[in-house]
Design a protein around this motif. Structure first.
Motif, PDB file in Angstrom:
ATOM      1  N   THR A  26       0.842  -1.195   0.000  1.00 31.65           N
ATOM      2  CA  THR A  26       0.000   0.000   0.000  1.00 31.65           C
ATOM      3  C   THR A  26       0.876   1.245   0.000  1.00 31.65           C
ATOM      4  OG1 THR A  26      -1.688  -1.179   1.271  1.00 31.65           O
ATOM      5  CG2 THR A  26      -1.831   1.217   1.251  1.00 31.65           C
ATOM      6  N   LEU A  27       0.542   2.191  -0.870  1.00 28.04           N
ATOM      7  CA  LEU A  27       1.202   3.488  -0.903  1.00 28.04           C
ATOM      8  C   LEU A  27       0.294   4.477  -0.185  1.00 28.04           C
ATOM      9  CD1 LEU A  27       3.597   5.193  -2.085  1.00 28.04           C
ATOM     10  CD2 LEU A  27       2.074   5.689  -4.012  1.00 28.04           C
ATOM     11  N   ALA A  28       0.812   5.117   0.851  1.00 29.82           N
ATOM     12  CA  ALA A  28       0.054   6.115   1.616  1.00 29.82           C
ATOM     13  C   ALA A  28       0.555   7.495   1.221  1.00 29.82           C
ATOM     14  CB  ALA A  28       0.234   5.888   3.108  1.00 29.82           C
ATOM     15  N   LEU A  29      -0.354   8.332   0.763  1.00 32.80           N
ATOM     16  CA  LEU A  29      -0.042   9.708   0.359  1.00 32.80           C
ATOM     17  C   LEU A  29      -0.821  10.646   1.259  1.00 32.80           C
ATOM     18  CD1 LEU A  29      -0.583   8.936  -3.383  1.00 32.80           C
ATOM     19  CD2 LEU A  29       1.624   9.568  -2.411  1.00 32.80           C
ATOM     20  N   THR A  30      -0.133  11.531   1.944  1.00 38.13           N
ATOM     21  CA  THR A  30      -0.794  12.501   2.805  1.00 38.13           C
ATOM     22  C   THR A  30      -0.780  13.853   2.111  1.00 38.13           C
ATOM     23  OG1 THR A  30      -0.085  11.286   4.760  1.00 38.13           O
ATOM     24  CG2 THR A  30      -0.834  13.558   5.100  1.00 38.13           C
TER      25      THR A  30
ATOM     26  N   GLY B 256      -5.852  15.038   3.840  1.00 33.01           N
ATOM     27  CA  GLY B 256      -5.380  13.934   4.664  1.00 33.01           C
ATOM     28  C   GLY B 256      -4.750  12.807   3.873  1.00 33.01           C
ATOM     29  N   THR B 257      -4.692  11.643   4.496  1.00 28.56           N
ATOM     30  CA  THR B 257      -4.011  10.492   3.913  1.00 28.56           C
ATOM     31  C   THR B 257      -4.956   9.660   3.062  1.00 28.56           C
ATOM     32  OG1 THR B 257      -2.504  10.408   5.796  1.00 28.56           O
ATOM     33  CG2 THR B 257      -2.674   8.416   4.458  1.00 28.56           C
ATOM     34  N   ARG B 258      -4.478   9.304   1.891  1.00 26.92           N
ATOM     35  CA  ARG B 258      -5.199   8.433   0.967  1.00 26.92           C
ATOM     36  C   ARG B 258      -4.309   7.234   0.680  1.00 26.92           C
ATOM     37  NH1 ARG B 258      -8.576  11.358   2.580  1.00 26.92           N
ATOM     38  NH2 ARG B 258      -9.917  12.732   1.401  1.00 26.92           N
TER      39      ARG B 258
ATOM     40  N   TYR C 216      -2.275  12.668 -11.122  1.00 25.88           N
ATOM     41  CA  TYR C 216      -2.775  11.337 -11.466  1.00 25.88           C
ATOM     42  C   TYR C 216      -2.940  10.477 -10.211  1.00 25.88           C
ATOM     43  CZ  TYR C 216      -3.220   6.902 -14.007  1.00 25.88           C
ATOM     44  OH  TYR C 216      -3.658   5.690 -14.496  1.00 25.88           O
ATOM     45  N   LEU C 217      -1.978  10.535  -9.294  1.00 23.04           N
ATOM     46  CA  LEU C 217      -2.101   9.804  -8.041  1.00 23.04           C
ATOM     47  C   LEU C 217      -3.312  10.284  -7.249  1.00 23.04           C
ATOM     48  CD1 LEU C 217       1.658   9.578  -7.049  1.00 23.04           C
ATOM     49  CD2 LEU C 217       0.147   7.644  -7.570  1.00 23.04           C
ATOM     50  N   ARG C 218      -3.511  11.571  -7.240  1.00 27.89           N
ATOM     51  CA  ARG C 218      -4.668  12.146  -6.534  1.00 27.89           C
ATOM     52  C   ARG C 218      -5.972  11.655  -7.168  1.00 27.89           C
ATOM     53  NH1 ARG C 218      -5.100  16.893  -3.049  1.00 27.89           N
ATOM     54  NH2 ARG C 218      -7.305  17.115  -2.713  1.00 27.89           N
ATOM     55  N   GLU C 219      -6.005  11.654  -8.487  1.00 25.87           N
ATOM     56  CA  GLU C 219      -7.187  11.175  -9.206  1.00 25.87           C
ATOM     57  C   GLU C 219      -7.460   9.703  -8.889  1.00 25.87           C
ATOM     58  OE1 GLU C 219      -8.167   9.921 -13.767  1.00 25.87           O
ATOM     59  OE2 GLU C 219      -7.006  11.751 -13.483  1.00 25.87           O
ATOM     60  N   LEU C 220      -6.422   8.877  -8.914  1.00 28.66           N
ATOM     61  CA  LEU C 220      -6.588   7.455  -8.581  1.00 28.66           C
ATOM     62  C   LEU C 220      -7.133   7.275  -7.170  1.00 28.66           C
ATOM     63  CD1 LEU C 220      -3.313   5.935 -10.082  1.00 28.66           C
ATOM     64  CD2 LEU C 220      -5.650   5.631 -10.946  1.00 28.66           C
ATOM     65  N   ALA C 221      -6.599   8.040  -6.226  1.00 28.16           N
ATOM     66  CA  ALA C 221      -7.038   7.945  -4.839  1.00 28.16           C
ATOM     67  C   ALA C 221      -8.490   8.381  -4.689  1.00 28.16           C
ATOM     68  CB  ALA C 221      -6.130   8.771  -3.938  1.00 28.16           C
ATOM     69  N   GLU C 222      -8.859   9.454  -5.364  1.00 28.38           N
ATOM     70  CA  GLU C 222     -10.246   9.941  -5.267  1.00 28.38           C
ATOM     71  C   GLU C 222     -11.205   8.968  -5.923  1.00 28.38           C
ATOM     72  OE1 GLU C 222     -10.142  13.933  -6.807  1.00 28.38           O
ATOM     73  OE2 GLU C 222      -9.137  14.686  -5.003  1.00 28.38           O
ATOM     74  N   ARG C 223     -10.799   8.384  -7.040  1.00 27.67           N
ATOM     75  CA  ARG C 223     -11.632   7.393  -7.736  1.00 27.67           C
ATOM     76  C   ARG C 223     -11.852   6.165  -6.841  1.00 27.67           C
ATOM     77  NH1 ARG C 223      -9.042   5.497 -13.087  1.00 27.67           N
ATOM     78  NH2 ARG C 223      -8.310   7.628 -13.163  1.00 27.67           N
ATOM     79  N   GLN C 224     -10.818   5.774  -6.144  1.00 23.60           N
ATOM     80  CA  GLN C 224     -10.879   4.588  -5.290  1.00 23.60           C
ATOM     81  C   GLN C 224     -11.766   4.818  -4.074  1.00 23.60           C
ATOM     82  OE1 GLN C 224      -7.350   2.003  -4.793  1.00 23.60           O
ATOM     83  NE2 GLN C 224      -7.436   2.686  -2.682  1.00 23.60           N
TER      84      GLN C 224
END
Length: 99
Positions: free
Chosen positions: A16-20, A25-27, A89-97
Protein backbone atom coordinates in the motif's frame (compact mmCIF):
# COMPACT_ATOMS: atom_id res chain seq x y z
CA UNK A 1 -4.55 22.05 -9.03
CA UNK A 2 -1.00 20.73 -8.69
CA UNK A 3 -0.77 19.99 -5.00
CA UNK A 4 2.12 17.83 -3.86
CA UNK A 5 1.66 15.40 -0.95
CA UNK A 6 3.45 16.28 2.26
CA UNK A 7 4.28 12.64 3.02
CA UNK A 8 4.71 9.48 0.95
CA UNK A 9 5.24 6.12 2.59
CA UNK A 10 4.82 2.41 1.99
CA UNK A 11 2.64 0.40 4.37
CA UNK A 12 1.44 -3.16 4.83
CA UNK A 13 4.63 -4.89 3.67
CA UNK A 14 4.90 -2.44 0.75
CA UNK A 15 1.51 -3.43 -0.69
CA UNK A 16 0.00 0.00 0.00
CA UNK A 17 1.20 3.49 -0.90
CA UNK A 18 0.05 6.12 1.62
CA UNK A 19 -0.04 9.71 0.36
CA UNK A 20 -0.79 12.50 2.80
CA UNK A 21 -2.16 15.61 1.10
CA UNK A 22 -2.20 19.01 2.81
CA UNK A 23 -5.87 19.58 2.03
CA UNK A 24 -7.50 16.15 2.45
CA UNK A 25 -5.38 13.93 4.66
CA UNK A 26 -4.01 10.49 3.91
CA UNK A 27 -5.20 8.43 0.97
CA UNK A 28 -4.18 4.83 0.36
CA UNK A 29 -3.49 3.14 -2.98
CA UNK A 30 -2.87 -0.58 -3.28
CA UNK A 31 0.04 -1.93 -5.31
CA UNK A 32 -2.34 -3.79 -7.63
CA UNK A 33 -4.33 -0.61 -8.33
CA UNK A 34 -1.14 1.30 -9.06
CA UNK A 35 0.28 -1.46 -11.26
CA UNK A 36 -2.91 -1.65 -13.32
CA UNK A 37 -2.93 2.15 -13.65
CA UNK A 38 0.58 2.42 -15.10
CA UNK A 39 0.75 4.74 -18.08
CA UNK A 40 4.05 3.34 -19.34
CA UNK A 41 4.11 2.91 -23.13
CA UNK A 42 4.42 -0.88 -22.80
CA UNK A 43 1.30 -0.96 -20.63
CA UNK A 44 -0.70 1.24 -22.99
CA UNK A 45 0.35 -1.06 -25.86
CA UNK A 46 -0.72 -4.12 -23.86
CA UNK A 47 -4.13 -2.55 -23.22
CA UNK A 48 -4.57 -1.53 -26.88
CA UNK A 49 -3.71 -5.08 -27.94
CA UNK A 50 -6.29 -6.42 -25.47
CA UNK A 51 -3.76 -8.42 -23.47
CA UNK A 52 -4.89 -8.94 -19.89
CA UNK A 53 -2.44 -7.99 -17.16
CA UNK A 54 -1.74 -10.89 -14.84
CA UNK A 55 -0.99 -9.67 -11.34
CA UNK A 56 1.73 -11.63 -9.58
CA UNK A 57 0.91 -13.07 -6.15
CA UNK A 58 2.07 -10.84 -3.30
CA UNK A 59 2.69 -7.92 -5.66
CA UNK A 60 4.27 -5.01 -3.83
CA UNK A 61 6.02 -1.74 -4.53
CA UNK A 62 9.74 -2.52 -4.54
CA UNK A 63 10.99 1.07 -4.81
CA UNK A 64 9.83 4.67 -4.98
CA UNK A 65 11.86 7.26 -6.88
CA UNK A 66 10.90 10.95 -6.89
CA UNK A 67 10.87 12.49 -10.35
CA UNK A 68 11.56 16.17 -9.82
CA UNK A 69 8.78 17.85 -7.86
CA UNK A 70 6.02 16.51 -10.03
CA UNK A 71 5.85 12.70 -9.87
CA UNK A 72 6.98 9.33 -8.58
CA UNK A 73 8.45 6.41 -10.47
CA UNK A 74 7.28 3.18 -8.90
CA UNK A 75 9.06 -0.13 -9.28
CA UNK A 76 7.04 -3.27 -8.61
CA UNK A 77 8.00 -6.73 -7.46
CA UNK A 78 7.01 -8.15 -10.87
CA UNK A 79 9.84 -6.15 -12.48
CA UNK A 80 7.73 -3.34 -13.94
CA UNK A 81 9.56 -0.05 -13.35
CA UNK A 82 8.63 2.22 -16.27
CA UNK A 83 5.53 3.91 -14.89
CA UNK A 84 5.71 7.55 -13.88
CA UNK A 85 2.85 8.72 -11.69
CA UNK A 86 2.40 12.53 -11.61
CA UNK A 87 0.88 13.97 -8.43
CA UNK A 88 -2.44 14.89 -10.11
CA UNK A 89 -2.77 11.34 -11.47
CA UNK A 90 -2.10 9.80 -8.04
CA UNK A 91 -4.67 12.15 -6.53
CA UNK A 92 -7.19 11.17 -9.21
CA UNK A 93 -6.59 7.46 -8.58
CA UNK A 94 -7.04 7.94 -4.84
CA UNK A 95 -10.25 9.94 -5.27
CA UNK A 96 -11.63 7.39 -7.74
CA UNK A 97 -10.88 4.59 -5.29
CA UNK A 98 -12.55 6.34 -2.33
CA UNK A 99 -15.89 6.84 -4.11
Amino acid sequence: MNVQPIQVELRDNSTTLALTWPDCGTRLLGAETLRRASRAASEIRRQVDGVELTIAPRLHVAAIEPIGNYALRLSFSDGHDRGIYPWPYLRELAERQST
